[in-house]
Design a protein around this motif. Structure first.
Motif, PDB file in Angstrom:
ATOM      1  N   ILE A  65       0.853  -1.185   0.000  1.00  0.00           N
ATOM      2  CA  ILE A  65       0.000   0.000   0.000  1.00  0.00           C
ATOM      3  C   ILE A  65       0.895   1.242   0.000  1.00  0.00           C
ATOM      4  O   ILE A  65       1.850   1.334   0.774  1.00  0.00           O
ATOM      5  N   ALA A  66       0.568   2.200  -0.865  1.00  0.00           N
ATOM      6  CA  ALA A  66       1.264   3.492  -0.882  1.00  0.00           C
ATOM      7  C   ALA A  66       0.353   4.525  -0.232  1.00  0.00           C
ATOM      8  O   ALA A  66      -0.854   4.570  -0.501  1.00  0.00           O
ATOM      9  N   ARG A  67       0.936   5.333   0.637  1.00  0.00           N
ATOM     10  CA  ARG A  67       0.215   6.403   1.341  1.00  0.00           C
ATOM     11  C   ARG A  67       0.796   7.719   0.849  1.00  0.00           C
ATOM     12  O   ARG A  67       2.001   7.964   0.997  1.00  0.00           O
ATOM     13  N   GLU A  68      -0.043   8.579   0.283  1.00  0.00           N
ATOM     14  CA  GLU A  68       0.412   9.843  -0.311  1.00  0.00           C
ATOM     15  C   GLU A  68      -0.099  11.034   0.496  1.00  0.00           C
ATOM     16  O   GLU A  68      -1.293  11.142   0.776  1.00  0.00           O
ATOM     17  N   TRP A  69       0.826  11.942   0.820  1.00  0.00           N
ATOM     18  CA  TRP A  69       0.486  13.188   1.516  1.00  0.00           C
ATOM     19  C   TRP A  69       1.212  14.328   0.832  1.00  0.00           C
ATOM     20  O   TRP A  69       2.370  14.176   0.437  1.00  0.00           O
ATOM     21  N   LEU A 103      -2.802  -2.474   5.419  1.00  0.00           N
ATOM     22  CA  LEU A 103      -3.525  -1.365   6.053  1.00  0.00           C
ATOM     23  C   LEU A 103      -3.381  -1.371   7.574  1.00  0.00           C
ATOM     24  O   LEU A 103      -3.338  -0.310   8.195  1.00  0.00           O
ATOM     25  N   ALA A 104      -3.293  -2.538   8.181  1.00  0.00           N
ATOM     26  CA  ALA A 104      -3.149  -2.613   9.640  1.00  0.00           C
ATOM     27  C   ALA A 104      -1.880  -1.893  10.104  1.00  0.00           C
ATOM     28  O   ALA A 104      -1.866  -1.272  11.167  1.00  0.00           O
ATOM     29  N   SER A 105      -0.839  -1.942   9.306  1.00  0.00           N
ATOM     30  CA  SER A 105       0.409  -1.243   9.653  1.00  0.00           C
ATOM     31  C   SER A 105       0.213   0.264   9.581  1.00  0.00           C
ATOM     32  O   SER A 105       0.739   1.012  10.413  1.00  0.00           O
ATOM     33  N   ILE A 106      -0.560   0.718   8.599  1.00  0.00           N
ATOM     34  CA  ILE A 106      -0.855   2.152   8.496  1.00  0.00           C
ATOM     35  C   ILE A 106      -1.669   2.594   9.703  1.00  0.00           C
ATOM     36  O   ILE A 106      -1.434   3.669  10.267  1.00  0.00           O
ATOM     37  N   HIS A 107      -2.611   1.768  10.142  1.00  0.00           N
ATOM     38  CA  HIS A 107      -3.382   2.077  11.360  1.00  0.00           C
ATOM     39  C   HIS A 107      -2.451   2.254  12.556  1.00  0.00           C
ATOM     40  O   HIS A 107      -2.656   3.153  13.382  1.00  0.00           O
ATOM     41  N   ALA A 108      -1.444   1.411  12.666  1.00  0.00           N
ATOM     42  CA  ALA A 108      -0.500   1.519  13.790  1.00  0.00           C
ATOM     43  C   ALA A 108       0.245   2.845  13.755  1.00  0.00           C
ATOM     44  O   ALA A 108       0.564   3.418  14.799  1.00  0.00           O
ATOM     45  N   PHE A 109       0.513   3.355  12.568  1.00  0.00           N
ATOM     46  CA  PHE A 109       1.206   4.638  12.421  1.00  0.00           C
ATOM     47  C   PHE A 109       0.246   5.820  12.555  1.00  0.00           C
ATOM     48  O   PHE A 109       0.520   6.775  13.272  1.00  0.00           O
TER      49      PHE A 109
END
Length: 106
Positions: free
Chosen positions: A2-6, A61-67
């Motif tokens: 998963i890529a998260r873009e900001w 996604l669970a890792s993104i939730h942790a962050f």
């Protein structure tokens, strides 16, 4: 993956300082989170400002939730962002990475 873009914008004169600050906050916190797989920062000049795009890569996604916390669509901002006159996007985008390849010459 998963890529998260900001994205954000800062005045040109804050660009280098904010980029260093971004490494000390967002990149450091991301990379300390299990499931983090890498990051890229893109930069482009606008009229008197610089736009920065941070892409972080995650195993799930669970890792993104942790962050990021419960609402992963919200940007994670930091207390000293205002020092750099930051104009942040308050939400982030998530993408399923379907191709991830770099030239072996890079």
């Amino acid at each position: 993956m998963i890529a998260r873009e900001w994205k954000c914008r800062v005045p040109e004169f804050h660009s280098e300082g904010f980029t260093g600050y971004l490494y000390e906050t967002g990149i450091k916190d991301s990379s300390a989170t299990p499931g983090f797989q890498g990051a890229q920062i893109f930069r482009r000049s606008l009229a008197g400002k610089v736009e920065l795009t941070l892409i972080t890569y995650w195993d799930k996604l669970a890792s993104i939730h942790a962050f990021a916390g419960d609402d992963i669509s919200q940007a994670r901002l930091y207390p000293e962002d205002e020092v750099y006159e930051l104009e942040p996007e308050l939400t982030v985008q998530h993408y399923e990475v379907i191709e991830h390849q770099l030239s072996p010459e890079l």
